[in-house]
Design an enzyme around this catalytic site. Structure first.
Site, mmCIF file in Angstrom:
data_model
loop_
_atom_site.group_PDB
_atom_site.id
_atom_site.type_symbol
_atom_site.label_atom_id
_atom_site.label_comp_id
_atom_site.label_asym_id
_atom_site.label_seq_id
_atom_site.Cartn_x
_atom_site.Cartn_y
_atom_site.Cartn_z
ATOM 1 N N SER A 147 0.830 -1.203 0.000
ATOM 2 C CA SER A 147 0.000 0.000 0.000
ATOM 3 C C SER A 147 0.864 1.253 0.000
ATOM 4 O O SER A 147 0.346 2.362 -0.054
ATOM 5 C CB SER A 147 -0.913 0.020 1.240
ATOM 6 N N HIS A 168 -3.657 -4.445 -5.167
ATOM 7 C CA HIS A 168 -3.891 -3.922 -3.826
ATOM 8 C C HIS A 168 -5.316 -4.199 -3.364
ATOM 9 O O HIS A 168 -6.276 -3.596 -3.845
ATOM 10 C CB HIS A 168 -3.606 -2.414 -3.797
ATOM 11 N N GLU A 180 -7.199 -2.464 -6.451
ATOM 12 C CA GLU A 180 -6.454 -1.557 -7.313
ATOM 13 C C GLU A 180 -5.415 -2.374 -8.089
ATOM 14 O O GLU A 180 -4.581 -3.044 -7.480
ATOM 15 C CB GLU A 180 -5.756 -0.474 -6.490
ATOM 16 N N ASN A 218 -5.272 5.374 -1.084
ATOM 17 C CA ASN A 218 -4.389 5.910 -0.041
ATOM 18 C C ASN A 218 -3.864 7.304 -0.373
ATOM 19 O O ASN A 218 -3.595 8.100 0.530
ATOM 20 C CB ASN A 218 -3.217 4.959 0.210
#
EC number: 1.1.1.35
Length: 312
Positions: A147, A168, A180, A218
């Site tokens: 991440s 992800h 992702e 994120n």
């Protein structure tokens, strides 16, 4: 001569088409038996894939398998509410599709996909993939669930940069629909499409992003969490009121401080510190004295019983 040339061209065309054919992922090796790794193993096995879950010790793997079993029972109770027998069969079948190992190198020779979900340490990830690169089959795709680390930096530890990408997942994996799929400048279209198809086969909704810090979620989420901390540090509002405001005013299911404690303050600090190192002047990436203090006191949130809030 013309006939030979046409046959040669057809042969080359056929070979090119075959080499560009997407990989249909059937066998998955998951490295890391933590919450994310176990979750990936669970959803892969539940959707018809054979899975090898790898970690350092048998004790860790036993705990992972127990967690998967408990999670599957919850899924079955809801999914097969009117047919408990079918629910039990679902749990047993899914568990039978997962085997465990403490030796990653010995199990990757026949896998289609290796998904890494270990500690967020670039050196450790690079050493792992460099080693596995020597044992995995040529067609095998490597993917990292990182991440915070740059996918390209991890891929460069291998000789298969074209068969390397980011994948992800989000915690808890069985419930969170998003994945992702991160494409580096070296990731082939074949690899990218294979991972998109795999994500869909898991019942997930894949989104695509370039190899940029934090990817999509994120990159937006962490600065938001950090700004909430700064708001609190300045004394502009209490953490309770900030949480309430974002839940009732923005419709978020959790306030930023509740989410920070859930994710882990150590995780958030690790991410923001990494970004700060790469861009020290960016105001979004500035460290927080309050966050640093809590982490130094081993107050990481829910997992330690205390973070911004206390938990019994």
């Amino acid at each position: 001569m013309a006939l030979v040339t046409r046959q040669f061209m057809r042969s080359m065309s056929s070979s090119s088409t075959a080499s560009a054919k997407k990989i249909i992922v059937k066998h998955v090796t998951v490295i890391g038996g933590g919450l994310i790794g176990a979750g990936i193993a669970q959803v892969a096995a539940a959707t018809g894939h054979t899975v090898v879950l790898v970690d350092q010790t048998e004790d860790i793997l036993a705990k992972s398998k127990k967690g998967i079993q408990e999670s599957l029972r919850k899924v079955a109770k809801k999914k097969f509410a009117e047919n408990p027998k079918a629910g039990r069969e679902f749990v047993e079948k899914t568990l039978s599709s997962i085997v465990t190992s403490t030796d990653a190198a010995s199990v990757v020779h026949s896998t289609d996909l290796v998904v890494e979900a270990i500690v967020e340490n670039l050196k450790v990830k690079n050493e792992l993939f460099k080693r596995l690169d020597k044992f995995a089959a040529e067609h095998t795709i490597f993917a990292s669930n990182t991440s915070s680390s740059q996918i390209t930096s991890i891929a460069n530890a291998t000789t298969r940069q074209d068969r390397f990408a980011g994948l992800h997942f989000f915690n808890p994996v069985p419930l969170m629909k998003l994945v992702e799929v991160i494409k580096t400048p070296m990731t082939s279209q074949k690899t990218f499409e294979s991972l998109v198809d795999f994500s869909k086969a898991l019942g997930k909704h894949p989104v695509s992003c370039k190899d940029t810090p934090g990817f999509i979620v994120n990159r937006l989420l962490v600065p938001y969490l950090m700004e909430a901390i700064r708001l609190y540090e300045r004394g502009d509002a209490s953490k309770e009121d900030i949480d309430t405001a974002m839940k009732l005013g923005a419709g978020y299911p959790m306030g930023p401080f509740e989410l920070l404690d859930y994710v882990g303050l150590d995780t958030t600090k690790f991410i923001i510190d990494g970004w700060h190192e790469t861009d020290v002047k960016n105001p979004l990436y500035q460290p927080s004295p309050c966050l640093n203090k809590l982490v130094a006191e081993n107050k990481f949130g829910k997992k330690t019983g205390e973070g911004f809030y206390k938990y019994k």
